[in-house]
Design a protein around this motif. Sequence first.
Motif, PDB file in Angstrom:
ATOM      1  N   ALA A 100     -10.936  65.671  33.064  1.00  6.89           N
ATOM      2  CA  ALA A 100     -10.672  65.809  31.630  1.00  6.89           C
ATOM      3  C   ALA A 100     -10.556  67.277  31.253  1.00  6.89           C
ATOM      4  N   GLY A 101     -11.428  68.104  31.804  1.00  7.05           N
ATOM      5  CA  GLY A 101     -11.364  69.528  31.517  1.00  7.05           C
ATOM      6  C   GLY A 101     -10.106  70.176  32.059  1.00  7.05           C
ATOM      7  N   LEU A 102      -9.689  69.788  33.254  1.00 13.30           N
ATOM      8  CA  LEU A 102      -8.469  70.336  33.837  1.00 13.30           C
ATOM      9  C   LEU A 102      -7.231  69.892  33.058  1.00 13.30           C
ATOM     10  N   ALA A 103      -7.232  68.654  32.607  1.00 11.84           N
ATOM     11  CA  ALA A 103      -6.090  68.142  31.840  1.00 11.84           C
ATOM     12  C   ALA A 103      -5.987  68.807  30.474  1.00 11.84           C
ATOM     13  N   ALA A 104      -7.122  69.198  29.922  1.00  9.50           N
ATOM     14  CA  ALA A 104      -7.130  69.817  28.593  1.00  9.50           C
ATOM     15  C   ALA A 104      -6.690  71.271  28.629  1.00  9.50           C
ATOM     16  N   ASP A 105      -6.732  71.911  29.798  1.00 10.45           N
ATOM     17  CA  ASP A 105      -6.369  73.324  29.913  1.00 10.45           C
ATOM     18  C   ASP A 105      -5.571  73.508  31.193  1.00 10.45           C
ATOM     19  N   THR A 106      -4.297  73.089  31.172  1.00 10.86           N
ATOM     20  CA  THR A 106      -3.486  73.063  32.392  1.00 10.86           C
ATOM     21  C   THR A 106      -3.117  74.456  32.888  1.00 10.86           C
ATOM     22  N   GLU A 107      -3.229  75.477  32.050  1.00 10.08           N
ATOM     23  CA  GLU A 107      -2.850  76.817  32.461  1.00 10.08           C
ATOM     24  C   GLU A 107      -4.044  77.675  32.855  1.00 10.08           C
ATOM     25  N   ARG A 108      -5.213  77.073  32.931  1.00 11.82           N
ATOM     26  CA  ARG A 108      -6.402  77.827  33.373  1.00 11.82           C
ATOM     27  C   ARG A 108      -6.178  78.378  34.788  1.00 11.82           C
ATOM     28  N   TYR A 109      -5.474  77.563  35.608  1.00 13.39           N
ATOM     29  CA  TYR A 109      -5.169  77.967  36.980  1.00 13.39           C
ATOM     30  C   TYR A 109      -3.656  77.964  37.186  1.00 13.39           C
ATOM     31  N   SER A 110      -3.196  78.772  38.139  1.00  9.42           N
ATOM     32  CA  SER A 110      -1.811  78.639  38.586  1.00  9.42           C
ATOM     33  C   SER A 110      -1.626  77.249  39.190  1.00  9.42           C
ATOM     34  N   GLY A 111      -0.382  76.873  39.453  1.00 10.61           N
ATOM     35  CA  GLY A 111      -0.098  75.523  39.929  1.00 10.61           C
ATOM     36  C   GLY A 111      -0.929  75.145  41.150  1.00 10.61           C
ATOM     37  N   PHE A 112      -1.556  73.977  41.104  1.00  8.94           N
ATOM     38  CA  PHE A 112      -2.435  73.574  42.199  1.00  8.94           C
ATOM     39  C   PHE A 112      -2.386  72.077  42.436  1.00  8.94           C
ATOM     40  N   ASN A 113      -2.799  71.697  43.633  1.00  9.50           N
ATOM     41  CA  ASN A 113      -3.113  70.320  44.009  1.00  9.50           C
ATOM     42  C   ASN A 113      -4.562  70.310  44.478  1.00  9.50           C
ATOM     43  N   LEU A 114      -5.329  69.359  43.999  1.00 11.80           N
ATOM     44  CA  LEU A 114      -6.738  69.258  44.367  1.00 11.80           C
ATOM     45  C   LEU A 114      -7.014  67.845  44.864  1.00 11.80           C
ATOM     46  N   VAL A 115      -7.623  67.744  46.042  1.00 14.29           N
ATOM     47  CA  VAL A 115      -8.025  66.437  46.563  1.00 14.29           C
ATOM     48  C   VAL A 115      -9.528  66.433  46.813  1.00 14.29           C
ATOM     49  N   ALA A 116     -10.137  65.283  46.543  1.00 22.51           N
ATOM     50  CA  ALA A 116     -11.552  65.058  46.834  1.00 22.51           C
ATOM     51  C   ALA A 116     -11.639  63.757  47.615  1.00 22.51           C
ATOM     52  N   LEU A 117     -12.211  63.815  48.810  1.00 21.77           N
ATOM     53  CA  LEU A 117     -12.184  62.688  49.728  1.00 21.77           C
ATOM     54  C   LEU A 117     -13.590  62.305  50.161  1.00 21.77           C
ATOM     55  N   ALA A 118     -13.788  61.020  50.377  1.00 15.42           N
ATOM     56  CA  ALA A 118     -15.045  60.498  50.896  1.00 15.42           C
ATOM     57  C   ALA A 118     -14.715  59.329  51.823  1.00 15.42           C
ATOM     58  N   GLU A 119     -15.747  58.697  52.333  1.00 17.11           N
ATOM     59  CA  GLU A 119     -15.586  57.673  53.363  1.00 17.11           C
ATOM     60  C   GLU A 119     -14.695  56.511  52.934  1.00 17.11           C
ATOM     61  N   HIS A 120     -14.792  56.095  51.662  1.00 10.91           N
ATOM     62  CA  HIS A 120     -14.077  54.896  51.226  1.00 10.91           C
ATOM     63  C   HIS A 120     -12.951  55.183  50.235  1.00 10.91           C
ATOM     64  N   GLY A 121     -12.606  56.428  50.010  1.00 10.62           N
ATOM     65  CA  GLY A 121     -11.537  56.734  49.075  1.00 10.62           C
ATOM     66  C   GLY A 121     -11.686  58.131  48.518  1.00 10.62           C
ATOM     67  N   GLY A 122     -11.005  58.381  47.410  1.00  8.76           N
ATOM     68  CA  GLY A 122     -11.069  59.697  46.804  1.00  8.76           C
ATOM     69  C   GLY A 122     -10.143  59.780  45.620  1.00  8.76           C
ATOM     70  N   TRP A 123      -9.807  61.005  45.232  1.00 10.29           N
ATOM     71  CA  TRP A 123      -8.890  61.201  44.115  1.00 10.29           C
ATOM     72  C   TRP A 123      -8.080  62.473  44.312  1.00 10.29           C
ATOM     73  N   TYR A 124      -6.994  62.547  43.542  1.00  5.06           N
ATOM     74  CA  TYR A 124      -6.057  63.678  43.601  1.00  5.06           C
ATOM     75  C   TYR A 124      -5.713  64.087  42.178  1.00  5.06           C
ATOM     76  N   PHE A 125      -5.609  65.402  41.956  1.00  3.01           N
ATOM     77  CA  PHE A 125      -5.253  65.918  40.634  1.00  3.01           C
ATOM     78  C   PHE A 125      -4.381  67.155  40.818  1.00  3.01           C
ATOM     79  N   SER A 126      -3.307  67.243  40.028  1.00  4.37           N
ATOM     80  CA  SER A 126      -2.451  68.423  40.017  1.00  4.37           C
ATOM     81  C   SER A 126      -2.114  68.787  38.582  1.00  4.37           C
ATOM     82  N   ASN A 127      -2.170  70.074  38.272  1.00  2.41           N
ATOM     83  CA  ASN A 127      -1.767  70.506  36.928  1.00  2.41           C
ATOM     84  C   ASN A 127      -0.250  70.642  36.802  1.00  2.41           C
TER      85      ASN A 127
END
Length: 257
Positions: A100-127
Amino acid sequence: MCLITFAIGQNPRFPLVVAANRDEFFHRPTATMDWWQTDSGQHILAGRDLASGGTWLAVAPDGRVTAVTNVREGSPETGRYSRGELPIRALAEPEGKLQAGLAADTERYSGFNLVALAEHGGWYFSNRDAHPGRQLFRGHYGLSNHLLQTPWPKLLRLRSAFAHAVEQANPDTNALHTRLLPLLQDTSPAPDRMLPDTGVGLETERFLSSPFVVGENYGTRATTIITQDIDGQLTVTEQSWGPGGKMLEKRQFSWQR
C-alpha cells in the motif's frame, strides 16, 4: 540484480529454488554475501551495497527470500531513496502495509521489481506495473529488467533450462547447486531480431542480452543459488565474479530453518 528465476512447488524434495545473477559496475563497492544485521535489527544473509546501502537479494533465517531488480529505462528518473532498501523492507514489513505504501508513492524509488518468496508461494510488486501487486503460486518464474515473465530471450533460455534441472533434480542438494551454477554462466547473445528496445541503444541491448554478462567495467558480479528442502534445510551458494568473467570467491551457507 538483473536476472532471477525461481521455482515454487516444482520438485517434491525442493519446494523453493532460486537462481539469480547480479549485474553491476565493477567499481561499485560491494561486500560479499554474509550474515549481517540491518538498521532495524534484522539478521539477514545478503551481499551489501556499500555505496547506497541495502542489498539486491536477502535471505532470512526462516527461509524467506527477497530480491529486487531495476527496470531498464532509457532516461530513468532518480528515485529519492535507494532500491537496495526494498528487499530489507519486504522482510521486515507486513505485505499489505508495504505494498500500500509503495503504491501510494510510486516515485519514491526508480523503476523496480520486487519479489518476496517462501516455501509455499510469494508475491511480486513493481512500480512500473499497471496493476501492481501479484500473488505467486506454484510454477516456474523469471524476472529480468522488465515486468515479471516478460519474454526477453535470456529469461526464456534460462527459465527453460532451470525448470528442467529443478524438475529432474534428485535429493542431493549439492548436486542441484552444481548443476544450476553453469546455467547462469551462459554467455550466448540473443539475435538482433529478438532484442527488446528499452531505450539504451542497439549495442547495449546486445551486450546485455546474455544471461551472464561479460565486460571489463560492467558485468555479472555474483551468481546465487538458494534451495529449501522439505525438511527445512536452507542452502545458499554464491559465486563472485570479476571483470572479464574472472572467477573470484565462492561461498556456501547451510542451516536448518
